[in-house]
Design a protein around this motif. Sequence first.
Motif, mmCIF file in Angstrom:
data_model
loop_
_atom_site.group_PDB
_atom_site.id
_atom_site.type_symbol
_atom_site.label_atom_id
_atom_site.label_comp_id
_atom_site.label_asym_id
_atom_site.label_seq_id
_atom_site.Cartn_x
_atom_site.Cartn_y
_atom_site.Cartn_z
ATOM 1 N N VAL A 1 9.749 -0.659 9.809
ATOM 2 C CA VAL A 1 8.314 -0.661 10.107
ATOM 3 C C VAL A 1 7.948 0.492 11.041
ATOM 4 N N PHE A 2 8.865 0.871 11.949
ATOM 5 C CA PHE A 2 8.576 1.995 12.843
ATOM 6 C C PHE A 2 8.538 3.302 12.073
ATOM 7 N N ALA B 1 -2.717 9.784 9.775
ATOM 8 C CA ALA B 1 -4.056 9.296 10.115
ATOM 9 C C ALA B 1 -4.700 10.156 11.203
ATOM 10 N N PHE B 2 -3.922 10.533 12.215
ATOM 11 C CA PHE B 2 -4.466 11.370 13.286
ATOM 12 C C PHE B 2 -4.861 12.749 12.741
ATOM 13 N N GLN C 1 4.959 7.705 10.379
ATOM 14 C CA GLN C 1 4.376 8.645 9.430
ATOM 15 C C GLN C 1 2.896 8.352 9.191
ATOM 16 N N SER C 2 2.542 7.063 9.184
ATOM 17 C CA SER C 2 1.138 6.681 8.997
ATOM 18 C C SER C 2 0.292 7.138 10.177
ATOM 19 N N ASN D 1 -4.746 2.195 8.540
ATOM 20 C CA ASN D 1 -4.533 1.094 7.602
ATOM 21 C C ASN D 1 -4.308 1.609 6.186
ATOM 22 N N ALA D 2 -5.131 2.571 5.755
ATOM 23 C CA ALA D 2 -5.018 3.098 4.399
ATOM 24 C C ALA D 2 -3.661 3.752 4.175
ATOM 25 N N HIS D 3 -3.213 4.578 5.140
ATOM 26 C CA HIS D 3 -1.917 5.253 4.987
ATOM 27 C C HIS D 3 -0.766 4.266 5.064
#
Length: 474
Positions: free
Chosen positions: A165-166, A176-177, A171-172, A112-114
């Motif tokens: 959006v993809f 995140a991972f 990238q998010s 969510n943050a990214h």
Amino acid sequence: MGSCFSVESRSPHPKNSSNSKKRLGSRSSSFECWKNEPLHRIPGRIFLNGSTQFASLYTQQGKKGTNQDAMLVWENFCSRQDTVFCGVFDGHGPFGHMVAKRVRDSLPLKLNAHWELSVSGDEVLKEIGINSVGSMNSEEANFVSADEESRASIDAEETEKHPEVFQTLKQSFLKAFKVMDRELKTHPSIDCFCSGTTAVTLVKQGRDLIIGNVGDSRAVMGTRDKNGSLVAVQLTVDLKPNLPAEAERIRKCKGRVFALQDEPEVARVWLPNNDSPGLAMARAFGDFCLKDFGLISVPEVSYRRLIDKDEFVVLATDGIWDVLSNKEVVDIVAAAPGRSSAARALVESAVRAWRYKYPTSKVDDCAVVCLFLDSDLHQISSASHAKSKEQPSSAVQVNNDSEEDVSAPTILERSGTCRASNEEVSKEEEEMDAESEREWSALEGVSRVNTLLNLPRFVPDKEDKAAAGMRKRK
């Protein structure tokens, strides 16, 4: 070992920077609203057995010990009414249950943050420490290499087909991972050296479905073909060492890939000079004993544009897929008396299949999330309505006053299920409760396929032996 900052440990916006807040627009940052709120009190976040109008969740402990599976549905994810996050996480190793729950609780916050930072155009990733300066170890080099490969796999023509959006969420997911795995590496109370977890996660926003996958849990969609028949479409690839690309990467990093004689169909990852740990997957969170030898936590991120014929998505751990085919899974979900009972019906079918197909093996833990894709509430069966009245959604069932403690002892709750006092307890469940109270080892017992076989042993060198001798003499 390197260091990193947890995304939720600090605000994603620099202090004393009013301009960054303004750039977010009229919608306030959802992260700002959540950061001081206990996770179980966030509206729409469900991680226990239960259901909502559009999702059904169920997990059941197997016969190996503590339930190491975790699951999550988060509706209105990122403060958007048309967005939902789902995930299942299959832990392995002595502390796998703690790793799975930690990833379940932290990964969505990081994603969510990214995502918000990407959308807002803020350059605060430096503040979080993503682009840390310094030399990269082999684990980080593997991450960059896999990231470049995944980018190269989408050519210019393919990029045009996918919506913005993809590209943003891909990238998010990758960032995140990466941050999640770094956080596990330095976690003060969870030993992730020989413990880890899979993660198959998705974000559905309107008609866009983006999936991030690490390990051998799986996502399958139930959809209709041109004749109106229900068919199963596998949305993810089981990232195991038997895949040529995965095996090649591991061998390039001096890791070894081979199967044991008594299970020739199960390829495993081994240390260069030690016949351990024998991990049966090529990507995972944690498992840092193998991170310098080809194991990575880079997700495969994929996209699907939903159509009217797509009915539901099933996310499940390998306790389901080891005994049921994709088609059997979608048929069981479609035949459930109501949506609220779909996940439970699937788990119960898998347990029966385990006992029939592998009577001498211990049943594996099972966790299932069923996400129903249509938005027509009138199509929900009356059985589903009746069930939802009897069993409120798990968001209501949570009564804890504090966030779940991931550093709790090994013996945990059986499966996080809240049972009503008047509910009948079957013999089977009583046996399971009794078994869960015994001390256990994640490497104990007979199983059809153990995720992890051996823990690497520390062999003291001469200096360590001399120090130990000094201590004895004292």
